[in-house]
Design an enzyme around this catalytic site. Structure first.
Site: not given
Ligand SMILES: C[S@@+](CC[C@H](N)C(=O)[O-])C[C@H]1O[C@@H](n2cnc3c(N)ncnc32)[C@H](O)[C@@H]1O
Length: 556
Positions: A291, A262, A440, A340, A265-267, A320
Site C-alpha cells: 500500500e 491493498a 469498482c 485492485d 484491506g477487504n480483499k 509503491d
Molecule cells: C481501490 S483501492 C484498493 C481497495 C482494496 N483492494 C480493498 O479491497 O480494500 C486502491 C488502493 O491502491 C493504493 N495504490 C494506488 N497506487 C498504488 C501503487 N502504485 N502502489 C501501491 N498502492 C497503490 C491506493 O492508495 C489505494 O489504497
C-alpha cells in the site's frame, strides 16, 4: 433558527468550499448549532433532495412563502415530513409556521412523489433513499435531463443489501448461523430479501450462491454492534468486492501472493481466508500486501489484525507497487497477484456520502402585484433552470455523472493509463502465473480497454499471458451471468479477436436485483516456465516517473 440557517449555508458548497459534506461541516468555524446536528440534518436532507425538491416545487411553497430560500425550504420540509420530531423550532417561530401552514399540501405532494416511484409506503421509500439509491439513480442517469430524472423516469432500482462475509480464519458459516444469525429466517432468493415490505418485519438472511461464506441481509439490518462484527468474525464486504480473491483461486503450489494495492484491506483479508482454508501442511502461501499511502496502510494493518490474518499477511506500508523490482525478493517468489488499483469509483453505491444536492426551483419571475407601495419593485429574476450542485470531487470519492464530459474523459484517460501500467508491471513478475485485475468502476476505459490492451502488449505476448476463459474459472464465477462488453474490447483491439476475452471478463451492475455495486474483474494466467531476464522491460523503456494518484477509491 440557527440550525436551519447554519445548514442552509452549507447545503450547496460555494466555489471556495472544497471537500466532502462532512469536512465542510466539521471544518466550519461559524456554526452556531452543534456540528453533529447540522451534519445529520444535511446528510439526511441531501439524500432526500431529489424527492423533496419535487414536493416543494409542486406545492409551490417558494412562491407562497417568498422569504424562504430553496435551501431553507428543503431542510424545513425534510424535518416537517420526515423527521419524527418535526421542525426543531418553537411552535410560533416564523420559519416553522411558514412551512407548517402548508403541511397538508406538502404531505399530499410527498404521497404523489412516492407513488410515482412505485413505493407502497413511506417506509419503503425511506429504505430506498437511505441506502443511497435515489442518489444512484441520479448519478446513473447522466443522459437523462434533470426533469426526466425528477419525474422518476429511471426504472425503480433495487435497494442494496448489507453483504456480510464470514471470516473463516476465525469462525465458520455454520457457527455464525447458529450464533450471530440464530433466529434469522433463510430466504432462498435475494429478491425476497430485498423486498422491503417483507424484510422490514422479519429477520432474514440469504446465503449467496456464487461466493462461499457470504451472506446478504436486508438493507437496513444493523449487525455492527454484534460481538461477531467487533471481533472480526464477520466482515462487511460487498459481494462484487469478493470476486477478485475468489477468482484468483490460490492454491499452495502458487507460492506467495501479492495484493498490489491493498488498503483498506477487504480483499487482502479475503485472500488470507482462502489461503488459510487451502493451506496444506505448513505450506500456506504468504501474502504481501503493498500500500503506497502510509495513512491508508494503517487501516490495512488494523483490518488484518482484526481479521486474525497476521500470520498470512506481510504488510508493505508506503510501498509503491511500481517500484517493486520484479526480479528481487519478495517479488521474485510471487506466483499470484491481486491487482485492485485506484479507479474512478463510479460503481460504488453511495451509502455514506452524498455528492449531489438538488434544490427546488423558484421559477416565478415576478412577485404578484402588490397593493403596497413598498413592494412595487420587481423581484429579482431567478434562474428557471434547476439548481444542481456541482460537486467537488476529491480523488478518493467517486466521480459522478454530473462531471463535465471533458474533465471526465481526461480523468478516465489518466486512470486507464495508470491501471494498464500497473498490470503490465505485474506481468513481469518472473514466477507469476495468475493475476486478477479489478475496479469498482463501470467505465469501459478502466475495464475492457485495459484488459484488451494488456493482452495485446509485447510483455503479455513474450511471457505467454492470456485471459482466464470463462469455462476455466472457479464455479461461482463461471456461473455469473453478467460478462464483459465485446464492443468495448473491439474498440481498442488491434486483432479484433475479442469475443472470448469479453466472455471471460466479469461485470457487476449496481441497482439490480443481484444486489451488487458496479464492478469489473478479469483474471490472467500463464503456463510458460520462462523467466524474464535480469533487466525488466520496464527498465528498458524510458518512461516518465509516474507519481500516481495520492488516494484510491475503495471498493468496500
Ligand atoms: C481501490 S483501492 C484498493 C481497495 C482494496 N483492494 C480493498 O479491497 O480494500 C486502491 C488502493 O491502491 C493504493 N495504490 C494506488 N497506487 C498504488 C501503487 N502504485 N502502489 C501501491 N498502492 C497503490 C491506493 O492508495 C489505494 O489504497
Amino acid at each position: 433558527m440557527s440550525l436551519y440557517h447554519d445548514a442552509a449555508a452549507l447545503l450547496v458548497p460555494g466555489s471556495d468550499q472544497a471537500g466532502t459534506l462532512k469536512s465542510r461541516v466539521f471544518n466550519c468555524k461559524d456554526l452556531k448549532s452543534p456540528p453533529k446536528q447540522v451534519y445529520a440534518l444535511l446528510s439526511e436532507a441531501s439524500r432526500w433532495s431529489s424527492v423533496l425538491s419535487e414536493v416543494v416545487e409542486k406545492s409551490q411553497l417558494l412562491q407562497l412563502e417568498r422569504k424562504l430560500s430553496p435551501s431553507l425550504a428543503l431542510l424545513l420540509v425534510h424535518d416537517l415530513l420526515l423527521n419524527k420530531r418535526g421542525i426543531s423550532a418553537p411552535a410560533s417561530h416564523p420559519l416553522r409556521t411558514s412551512v407548517e401552514k402548508h403541511k397538508a399540501r406538502l404531505a399530499a405532494e410527498l404521497t404523489k412523489a412516492r407513488l410515482k416511484r412505485g413505493f407502497i409506503s413511506i417506509e419503503d421509500l425511506r429504505v430506498y433513499v437511505e441506502t443511497g439509491n435515489i442518489q444512484t439513480d441520479h448519478q446513473g442517469s447522466a443522459s437523462l435531463s434533470h426533469n426526466e430524472d425528477r419525474a422518476g423516469v429511471a426504472a425503480r432500482r433495487w435497494p442494496h443489501p448489507r453483504w456480510v462475509r464470514v471470516n473463516t480464519i476465525k469462525t465458520s458459516l455454520d457457527e455464525q448461523l447458529r450464533t450471530t444469525f440464530a433466529g434469522y429466517k433463510h430466504s432462498s432468493s435475494l429478491e425476497q430479501l430485498l423486498d422491503v415490505t417483507t424484510s422490514r418485519t422479519e429477520k432474514l438472511l440469504h446465503i449467496d450462491k456464487h461466493i462461499p461464506n457470504l451472506l446478504a441481509l436486508p438493507p437496513l439490518t444493523d449487525v455492527s454492534k454484534t460481538p461477531a462484527y467487533t471481533n472480526g468474525l464477520i466482515i462487511f464486504q460487498d459481494k462484487a468486492s469478493c470476486f477478485p480473491a475468489y477468482l484468483l483461486d490460490v492454491k499452495p503450489e502458487d507460492g506467495n501472493c501479492m495484493d498490489a494495492c491493498a488498503a483498506p484491506g477487504n480483499k487482502t483479508t479475503h485472500l488470507a481466508a482462502i489461503a488459510d482454508q487451502r493451506g496444506v501442511g505448513g505450506s500456506k502461501p504468504q501474502i504481501y500486501a503493498c500500500e503506497r499511502d502510509k495513512t491508508r496502510a494503517l487501516t490495512l494493518q488494523q483490518m488484518v489484525r482484526i481479521a486474525g490474518a497476521e500470520n498470512h499477511v506481510t504488510i508493505k506500508a508506503g510501498q509503491d507497487f511500481l517500484r517493486m523490482e520484479s526480479s528481487q525478493p519478495p517479488s521474485d517468489g510471487v506466483g499470484a497477484l491481486l491487482l485492485d488499483p485506484s479507479c474512478s469509483g463510479s460503481g460504488i453505491v453511495g451509502r455514506d456520502e452524498v455528492s449531489e444536492v438538488i434544490l427546488p426551483r423558484s421559477e416565478l419571475t415576478y412577485v404578484p402585484q402588490s397593493r403596497s407601495k413598498k413592494r412595487k419593485r420587481k423581484a429579482p429574476v431567478e434562474a428557471s433552470q434547476p439548481i444542481v450542485e456541482t460537486p467537488v470531487v476529491p480523488e478518493e470519492t467517486p466521480l459522478n455523472g454530473d462531471d463535465s464530459s471533458d474533465r471526465l474523459s481526461t480523468r478516465l484517460a489518466a486512470l486507464s493509463a495508470f491501471q494498464l501500467k500497473l498490470l503490465l508491471h505485474a506481468f513481469e513478475f518472473p514466477k507469476a502465473r495468475k493475476i486478477t485485475y479489478s475496479t469498482c468502476s463501470v467505465y469501459l476505459q478502466e475495464n475492457e480497454h485495459v484488459v484488451t490492451k494488456a493482452l495485446e502488449s509485447p510483455i503479455a505476448k513474450k511471457r505467454g499471458w492470456r485471459i482466464l476463459q470463462r469455462d476455466q474459472q472457479i464455479s461461482g464465477m463461471k456461473a455469473w451471468e453478467i460478462r464483459g462488453n465485446s464492443q468495448a474490447c473491439r474498440e481498442v483491439s488491434e486483432t479484433g479477436d475479442v469475443d472470448q476475452v469479453a466472455e471471460a471478463c466479469i461485470r457487476c451492475e449496481k441497482g439490480t436485483k443481484e444486489g451488487t455495486q458496479g464492478f469489473f474483474v478479469a483474471a490472467f494466467i500463464r503456463d510458460g516456465k520462462e523467466q524474464v531476464p535480469q533487466k525488466s522491460l520496464e527498465e528498458e523503456e524510458e518512461e516518465e516517473d509516474w507519481g500516481g494518484f495520492s488516494d484510491g477509491s475503495y471498493s468496500l
